[in-house]
Design a protein around this motif. Structure first.
Motif, short mmCIF file in Angstrom:
data_model
loop_
_atom_site.label_atom_id
_atom_site.label_comp_id
_atom_site.label_asym_id
_atom_site.label_seq_id
_atom_site.Cartn_x
_atom_site.Cartn_y
_atom_site.Cartn_z
N PRO A 1 0.81 -1.22 0.00
CA PRO A 1 0.00 0.00 0.00
C PRO A 1 0.85 1.28 0.00
CG PRO A 1 -0.82 -1.57 1.62
CD PRO A 1 0.51 -2.09 1.15
N ILE A 2 0.29 2.30 -0.61
CA ILE A 2 0.91 3.62 -0.62
C ILE A 2 0.14 4.50 0.36
CG2 ILE A 2 1.44 5.67 -2.02
CD1 ILE A 2 1.38 3.83 -4.48
N ASP A 3 0.84 5.18 1.25
CA ASP A 3 0.18 6.07 2.19
C ASP A 3 -0.49 7.20 1.42
OD1 ASP A 3 0.52 8.74 4.00
OD2 ASP A 3 0.09 6.98 5.24
N GLU A 4 -1.71 7.56 1.84
CA GLU A 4 -2.46 8.58 1.11
C GLU A 4 -1.73 9.92 1.08
OE1 GLU A 4 -3.83 6.58 3.33
OE2 GLU A 4 -5.39 5.49 2.26
N SER A 5 -1.03 10.27 2.17
CA SER A 5 -0.29 11.54 2.20
C SER A 5 0.83 11.54 1.18
CB SER A 5 0.27 11.78 3.60
OG SER A 5 -0.77 11.96 4.53
N VAL A 6 1.49 10.39 1.01
CA VAL A 6 2.56 10.27 0.01
C VAL A 6 1.97 10.46 -1.39
CG1 VAL A 6 4.24 8.70 -1.03
CG2 VAL A 6 3.97 8.77 1.46
#
Length: 355
Positions: free
Chosen positions: A120-125
């Motif tokens: 998963p990719i962090d939403e902030s990133v």
């Protein structure tokens, strides 16, 4: 000594380059006063001075950021992106898409096997990556309607929530009109003479007051039960399915058949449940709609390929994607919830009840 860049300032302040640029250029944004102070302090400490030559060459990016969970890998959900792209082209914009594939957003129907292959990719990133590419705004979307927390970084540009909800009142949100959709399905059954031998597959009336239920489930059920009360209808059975997929629909209807509970219509809360219901009815030698009428929600691509074709209330995802882009590019758009009508696709799975 190397001249400090805007990127250096942003990194020191813990912000995106785009956010730092907005602050240092005194452009309007919804960033907090604390964030603005952090950026200016970082610029002072580094001795940053803007590159006026670069600034004079800068133009609008004509790009829109789109952050989602599993939309590109779902059949129906892809229409959200398609609608956004169609609308963006009208104004010469392109849509930059980042799929976070975040665990918390994984629809239950995809199951744990999908999670094992994802990082998963962090939403902030994801948001910062889009802002660094100077996206003029961000559409924050999900395949399953649910509450989300919008990353602070996203608030430096216009934001539209697509098929999700938030307690943040600084963004427009676009949702399907689930209440009206629920009413239209229940009214269809009433208009065809169904009054009491109806089975609800997927949830129960108790979910309306369940704090853990999503806005989609709650509003859909409220619409259904409002008509049930007005038209003096009743369910002979209500089957709660924690996962709304084909095996659950099959198990639910198989259980009803084994229990000998009477029903001559099935109201399934999504198409995948209806697919399972078709299988269970066929195995029992029952015909749709001659013996049992079936109606559901979503308008999955497979719904029109079933035999008989499935009557279903469509999720207007393409129209929602288009509206999200229009709102994003409209500086005068009111920050509120926008509901899009769910059209009823009347096909062959519902017929008049025999007297």
């Amino acid at each position: 000594m190397t001249r400090p860049t805007l990127s250096d300032v942003a990194k020191r302040a813990g912000m995106s380059t785009a956010a730092a640029s907005l602050i240092l250029n005194d452009r309007p944004s919804r960033l907090s006063a604390e964030a603005a102070e952090r950026v200016r302090r970082a610029a002072d400490e580094l001795g940053y001075r803007p590159n006026l030559a670069a600034r004079s060459l800068r133009t609008r990016s004509q790009s829109i950021g789109f952050v989602s969970d599993y939309i590109t890998t779902s059949g129906v959900g892809g229409q959200l992106i398609h609608g956004a792209m169609l609308e963006a082209r009208k104004t010469g914009h392109v849509v930059l898409i980042i799929e976070t594939e975040h665990d918390s957003f994984i629809p239950q129907a995809l199951g744990s096997s999908v999670m094992q292959h994802l990082e998963p990719i962090d939403e902030s990133v994801a948001v910062n990556a889009l802002l660094d590419r100077l996206s003029e705004g961000i559409i924050y979307a999900a395949i399953r309607s649910q509450p989300v927390v919008v990353p602070e970084a996203a608030k430096s540009v216009p934001v539209v929530l697509l098929n999700v909800t938030s307690s943040d009142d600084l963004a427009c949100s676009v949702l399907p009109d689930e209440y009206s959709g629920g009413r239209s399905v229940a009214e269809l059954l009433a208009d065809n003479g169904f009054k009491d031998k109806i089975a609800l597959i997927g949830s129960t009336e108790a979910r309306i007051t369940d704090a853990s239920a999503t806005a989609t489930v709650t509003r859909r059920l409220k619409g259904i039960f409002s008509v049930m009360g007005e038209r003096e209808m009743s369910f002979s059975a209500q089957v709660d399915c924690p996962v709304w997929d084909t095996p659950s629909g099959y198990a639910a209807v198989s259980g009803l058949l084994e229990s000998k509970l009477p029903f001559d219509a099935l109201l399934c809360l999504n198409d995948r449940l209806a697919f399972g219901a078709y299988q269970a009815l066929a195995e029992a030698g029952l015909s749709v709609p001659k013996d049992v009428s079936v109606v559901s929600f979503d308008d999955d691509p497979l719904a029109s390929h079933l035999r008989p074709q499935l009557t279903t209330c469509a999720l207007p995802f393409e129209e929602m994607g288009q509206l999200a882009v229009r709102l994003l590019l409209d500086p005068e758009a009111e920050k509120r919830e926008y509901l899009v009508e769910m059209p009823l696709r009347q096909r062959d799975s519902v017929c008049k009840k025999k007297s």
